[in-house]
Design a protein around this motif. Structure first.
Motif, short mmCIF file in Angstrom:
data_model
loop_
_atom_site.label_atom_id
_atom_site.label_comp_id
_atom_site.label_asym_id
_atom_site.label_seq_id
_atom_site.Cartn_x
_atom_site.Cartn_y
_atom_site.Cartn_z
N ASP A 94 -11.66 2.96 4.67
CA ASP A 94 -10.84 3.31 5.87
C ASP A 94 -11.81 4.12 6.85
N ARG A 127 -6.62 -3.49 5.32
CA ARG A 127 -6.64 -2.79 6.59
C ARG A 127 -7.61 -1.59 6.78
N ARG A 128 -8.22 -1.57 7.94
CA ARG A 128 -8.96 -0.48 8.51
C ARG A 128 -8.52 0.08 9.83
N LEU A 150 -8.97 13.14 7.94
CA LEU A 150 -7.77 14.01 7.84
C LEU A 150 -7.76 15.10 6.82
N ASN A 171 2.92 11.22 11.98
CA ASN A 171 3.18 10.12 11.38
C ASN A 171 2.68 10.29 9.88
N ARG A 172 2.85 9.48 8.80
CA ARG A 172 3.02 9.71 7.67
C ARG A 172 2.11 8.68 6.91
N GLY A 173 1.37 8.99 5.71
CA GLY A 173 0.94 8.14 4.83
C GLY A 173 -0.48 7.51 5.47
N PHE A 174 -0.65 6.18 5.31
CA PHE A 174 -1.75 5.71 5.96
C PHE A 174 -2.06 5.67 7.40
N SER A 176 -1.00 8.27 9.36
CA SER A 176 -1.46 9.58 9.50
C SER A 176 -2.50 9.74 10.57
#
Lengths: 403, 637
Positions: A94, A127-128, A150, A171-174, A176
């Motif tokens: 990513d 996804r990127r 991050l 936000n959360r997870g990916f 974030s």
């Protein structure tokens, strides 16, 4: 009570409370890190500093695990190396593959670790993130969230060192992502543009906007200097390329300030090569002997403050007439009484000395008020003080170091 | 606020007990299940209808609200008892069927829509001079336990459905707060810890760590203040064990927390409850106020000199906040992200102080253990896992619901005896325990005993009590994809293995269900899983690959069918199936064509219809609406 432990078969003694990372570092054993910085609290987020500890389940983060008596640590066990490689690979999946044009190429902690661990560029169709590059109009701080790993160093820097707490994660997870305030523009969130977050960013996600495209770390020479703005006396490195300052970087070994700098110290260097900068004393024609002016100008010793220079200066300080229209600079084809002449220091100081003497004689010392500069050294300010009180005979002296 | 002394409490309990006896032996005693589940099913309207019916019959009766008895499929549920008569529990007690229920009970009328769940029989077990009240259900005719209850043993759920959760008097009537009295007035903190340790109580949040040991660690840390924290951030999909306890029996949790506070030396407690549980929070607030009013919270509790206060902290709905360090970060107003241990909460938890975090059920067990004795609790369950296990039994099983069974019972007994097996003549395929971080077990593991260690050895985990049953119509690849999607949504994002690894794994699973995968992806799944297990910061990331790995272990052939043959054996994955009309069965009724959302079905009246696969969106509506079984699903396409 000192703690005895073994790291990579080496017997080590450290004071109580030291982490495994500190114990290793103090004994010349390198453990890779990304989210760790000695100035900041440890959060154990990036998983790069994992080590194997005998009798402990799984791997442990060296930055957060305290050294304990009899602990046996391996910093390069197969599980540890595998985990580090996995983490780096995941980060790259990513991350943009643009080291070629990246500002921090050669000065990037992620790049170095990817190199050290021989991680190949991971091709995939997944996804990127495609964040807008430099979406924030902050004049000094550039942000490219696509490069952000991050690690949260900027967040802790702003929070723990600058006490501004501008940055945080949303936000959360990916999904974030790093945001200023409540996902606002930096300045709206209360950012003072000190650039401290940039100094602590291990990758190219945060960068100094003024330095974009001006030269990478390996292209510039670092010159240690003391900040001229105030009396604190911060040290930092001027990054000089082809005789021009392209960036200011703070230095961990700076005795007064460490990595900390304010917006002026970090970004207020563009005056150095600015065309408007005064490099010679200037005196208005009316204070000088007219004949001398003509003679010296003729011989090239003095020069007139040119039309072009004046125009440029007036762009910076554009005056407006009553109706709001800008007033065109006075085209001085001829020398008038108010024309500035670039003279030499002796002439200029003579003019000042003469005027001081005259004023003091006519009105007394109380007619003066003097304002010193925090940019001066202690010695200069001492002389300034003596000059004010003893030569000019006034106590009306102040200075600007009321930051 | 007042200081209630031990003897005052005994008087209050005696008074409460006689009031309780008066209530349940009144001329008419009516209860209605008012958990969130009951209310969602319409219990609120039922109450109004009952009142109307009582008025019509001229009966002056107070309706008692009670918690959930766990039989979800029967909601709403009500019970009627008239003096000297049987206490009957009715299911499907919708407001419109209340009249018929009353007619059935009082006038021997016929039941049409409502059903009799069973005869409710209050039961009392005794140990060490204390009592455990609960409710049993037997068949109205045969007098045997109804199948749903036959293998259950209700300890932590004993009060759910029995008492009014908003009445501290009801709780006192069933020996409530006796354990607190015993702990505070007759035992030292060390003795309390020893008793809990001796009972073998293991944390019911999923980890299964001995609760007494955890308390001892917190007690031993020489720092003050200390905190007691109740983890009520129940987030597993389809799990509602903690909610039911909080809604049905909040005082038992509060009593357990005060005892834990006394044991570890904490004077302050937090209940971290998800904001999505408004009723649980409401009832907790009532219970806390009542306990405070009675002097059971506050200063000098029962004259022991021990002080304890309790506060509810509402969580904002992040699954990861069920992880204890993330939970404590959330309490402190920080982002809900875990921190690496050490420091363990017992050393430096919330506000950097020693903290003890336990699950709702762990605290709720505590008063029962102290009342009935460690030996009593230890006699239940298995050697390594004493007591009972609470499960939210969901999925494709006949009788879904909330169950409590003794540890050591087999999966088969739970699914087929308690749960009634799989309906519609379908076959059992797998059961997922431990929620999205657990694992699934196939048919061959049905005789696995359900306890912490046996499940772990089998490759699943106990978890906090989610149990999802899948039948043959479930695609196991899709099943594992669902849980990975959950992890992707709920990963906090702090560490790269979980944040990015879960997304990469979901992408592979998506490719497989779309038929765009190769066998090499299976190795990639295993590699990603290993990286996540090894590298992730907290249990969320470390355990996230478990469902996928367990499906891969037990149902690898399904994965291979998807990849090699582009076939979804369960005919679920849309990209790999197509719908077709069976000409022999089609009557040309046109129902499918009328219902088709994408105009993919053509055909004249009374003629065999045809589905155009290029227009079909595989919604399955035609399959559902066809009355003649004339639509078939084919995979591969």
């Amino acid at each position: 009570m000192p703690i005895h432990l073994t790291i990579n078969d080496k017997a080590i003694t450290v004071p109580e409370g030291a982490t495994i990372l500190e114990a290793a570092g103090a004994n010349g054993i390198h453990i890779p890190t990304l989210c760790h910085h000695p100035d900041l609290t440890n959060v154990g987020a990036c998983r790069m500093c994992v080590v194997s500890v005998e009798r402990a389940r799984g791997v442990q983060t060296a930055c957060t695990t305290p050294a304990t008596e009899g602990m046996v640590v391996n910093t390069m066990s197969p599980a540890v190396v595998e985990t580090r490689k996995f983490v780096l690979e995941m980060l790259l999946t990513d991350h943009p593959n643009d080291c070629m044009t990246c500002e921090v190429n050669g000065d990037c902690e992620l790049q170095d670790l990817v190199y050290d661990y021989g991680v190949k560029w991971p091709e995939h169709n997944g996804r990127r993130h495609q964040y807008e590059i430099d979406p924030d109009p902050n004049p000094f701080i550039f942000i490219d969230r696509n490069k952000c790993i991050l690690c949260g160093r900027c967040i802790r820097t702003c929070d723990e060192i600058q006490n501004r707490s501008i940055w945080s994660f949303a936000n959360r997870g990916f999904e974030s992502k790093l945001v200023a305030g409540a996902d606002q523009l930096m300045l709206d969130a209360g950012c003072e543009s000190c650039g401290q977050c940039v100094a602590y960013c291990p990758v190219g996600a945060l960068f100094d906007k003024m330095s974009l495209g001006k030269g990478r770390a390996n292209q510039a020479e670092k010159v240690r200097t003391t900040c001229g703005y105030c009396g604190v006396g911060c040290n930092f490195d001027l990054n000089v390329r082809d005789g021009e300052i392209v960036r200011v970087t703070s230095a961990h070994d700076a005795p007064v300030n460490g990595m900390a700098l304010c917006v002026k110290g970090r970004y207020g260097y563009d005056y150095v090569n600015h065309p408007d900068r005064l490099t010679r004393p200037m005196v208005r024609v009316k204070w000088l002997d007219a004949e001398k002016v003509a003679e010296r100008v003729e011989s090239g010793q003095w020069t007139l403050f040119s039309e072009a220079e004046q125009r440029r200066a007036s762009l910076s300080y554009r005056r407006t007439s009553g109706d709001g229209k800008s007033v065109a600079p006075n085209p001085q084809s001829q020398i008038s009484a108010d024309t500035f002449v670039k003279t030499d220091w002796d002439t200029a100081l003579n003019v000042v000395a003469h005027k001081f003497t005259q004023v003091k004689k006519e009105l007394g010392g109380e007619a003066f008020a003097l304002f010193a500069s925090a940019k001066c050294t202690n010695e200069e300010n001492f002389i300034f003080n003596k000059f004010t009180r003893q030569m000019l005979a006034t106590h009306s002296i102040d200075h600007c170091a009321r930051l | 606020m007042q200081t209630t002394l031990a003897k005052d409490l005994a008087e209050r309990q005696a008074l409460a007990h006689s009031l309780w006896q008066d209530k349940i032996q009144a001329d008419v005693y009516i209860t209605i299940g008012m958990g969130t589940c009951g209310i969602a099913a319409g219990a609120g309207d039922t109450v109004v209808a009952i009142q109307r019916e009582l008025d019509a019959r001229g009966l002056k009766v107070a309706i008692s609200q009670v918690g959930c008895v766990g039989m979800c499929s029967y909601e709403p549920m009500m019970e009627i008892q008239a003096r000297g008569r049987e206490r009957i529990n009715y299911g499907n007690a919708m407001a419109k069927y209340v009249k018929e229920i009353f007619r059935h009970y009082f006038d021997e009328g016929e039941l049409r829509k409502a059903v009799i769940v069973g005869r409710a029989i209050p039961t009392i077990s005794e140990s060490h001079g204390h009592q455990l009240h609960s409710l049993s259900f037997v068949g109205p005719e045969d007098g045997q336990y109804i199948p749903f209850q036959s293998k259950q043993l209700r300890i932590v759920l004993s009060n759910c459905g029995l008492i009014d959760p908003e009445s501290i008097e009801d709780y006192l009537a069933v020996d409530g707060y006796s354990a607190l009295q015993r702990a505070l007035c007759e035992m030292t903190p060390e003795e309390v810890i020893a008793e809990v340790l001796d009972s073998g109580l293991r944390g019911r949040g999923g980890g299964g760590f001995p609760a007494g040991l955890k308390w001892r660690f917190a007690r031993q840390t020489p720092s003050w203040p200390k905190y007691v924290i109740c983890n009520a951030d129940e987030g597993d999909p389809g799990a509602f064990m903690d909610r039911s306890v909080l809604e049905g029996d909040p005082h038992s949790v509060i009593e357990g927390m005060i005892i834990a506070g006394y044991a570890i030396g904490a004077e302050y407690g937090y209940i971290y409850a998800r904001a999505e549980y408004p009723l649980a929070i409401h009832r907790l607030n009532i219970a806390i106020a009542q306990a405070r009013e009675l002097g059971l919270l506050g200063e000098n509790i029962l004259g022991s000199g021990f002080n304890f206060e309790l506060q509810i902290k509402e969580g904002a709905g992040a699954f990861v906040c069920g992880e204890e360090t993330a939970l404590m970060n959330s309490i402190m107003g920080e982002r809900g992200q875990p921190w690496p241990r050490p420091p363990y909460p017992a050393v430096a938890g919330v506000w950097g102080q020693p903290s003890n975090v336990n699950n709702v059920k762990s605290y709720a067990y505590t008063p029962r253990i102290l009342r009935m004795g460690a030996d009593w609790f230890k006699s239940l369950g298995t050697e390594g896992s004493s007591g009972t296990a609470v499960f939210a039994l969901t999925g494709q099983v006949e009788r879904t619901g909330l169950i409590e069974v003794p540890m050591g019972i087999t999966l088969r007994e739970i699914i087929f005896d308690v749960g009634g097996g799989i309906g519609d003549n379908k076959h059992f395929k797998a059961v997922q325990t431990g929620g999205p971080l657990g694992g699934c077990l196939p048919r061959t593991y049905l005789d696995t005993p359900v306890d912490f260690d046996s499940l772990r050895a089998a490759g699943a985990v106990m978890g906090s009590g989610g149990m999802i049953v899948a039948d043959e119509t479930t695609c196991m690849v899709e099943f594992s994809k669902y849980f990975m999607q959950f992890v992707v949504d709920e990963s906090c994002g702090k560490c790269p293995p979980c944040r990015i690894g879960s997304t990469r794994m979901l992408e592979i699973l998506e490719r497989i269900t779309e038929g765009e995968s190769t066998l090499a992806d299976l190795d990639e799944i295993k590699r990603l899983a290993r990286g996540m297990q090894q590298g992730s910061l907290c249990a969320l990331g470390q355990l996230a690959p478990s469902p996928v790995l367990s499906v891969l272990r037990h149902f690898e052939d399904e994965f291979i069918a998807h990849i090699e043959d582009k076939e979804c054996p369960a005919c679920v994955c849309k990209a790999l199936i197509t719908y077709r009309v069976i000409p022999d069965n089609c009557t040309g009724c046109m129902v499918c064509a009328r219902n088709c959302a994408s105009d993919a079905i053509s055909g004249e009246k009374l003629q065999v219809h045809e589905i155009d696969p290029s227009l079909c969106i595989r919604c399955g509506l035609c399959y559902t609406v066809c009355n003649f079984d004339a639509i078939e699903i084919i995979s591969p396409r």
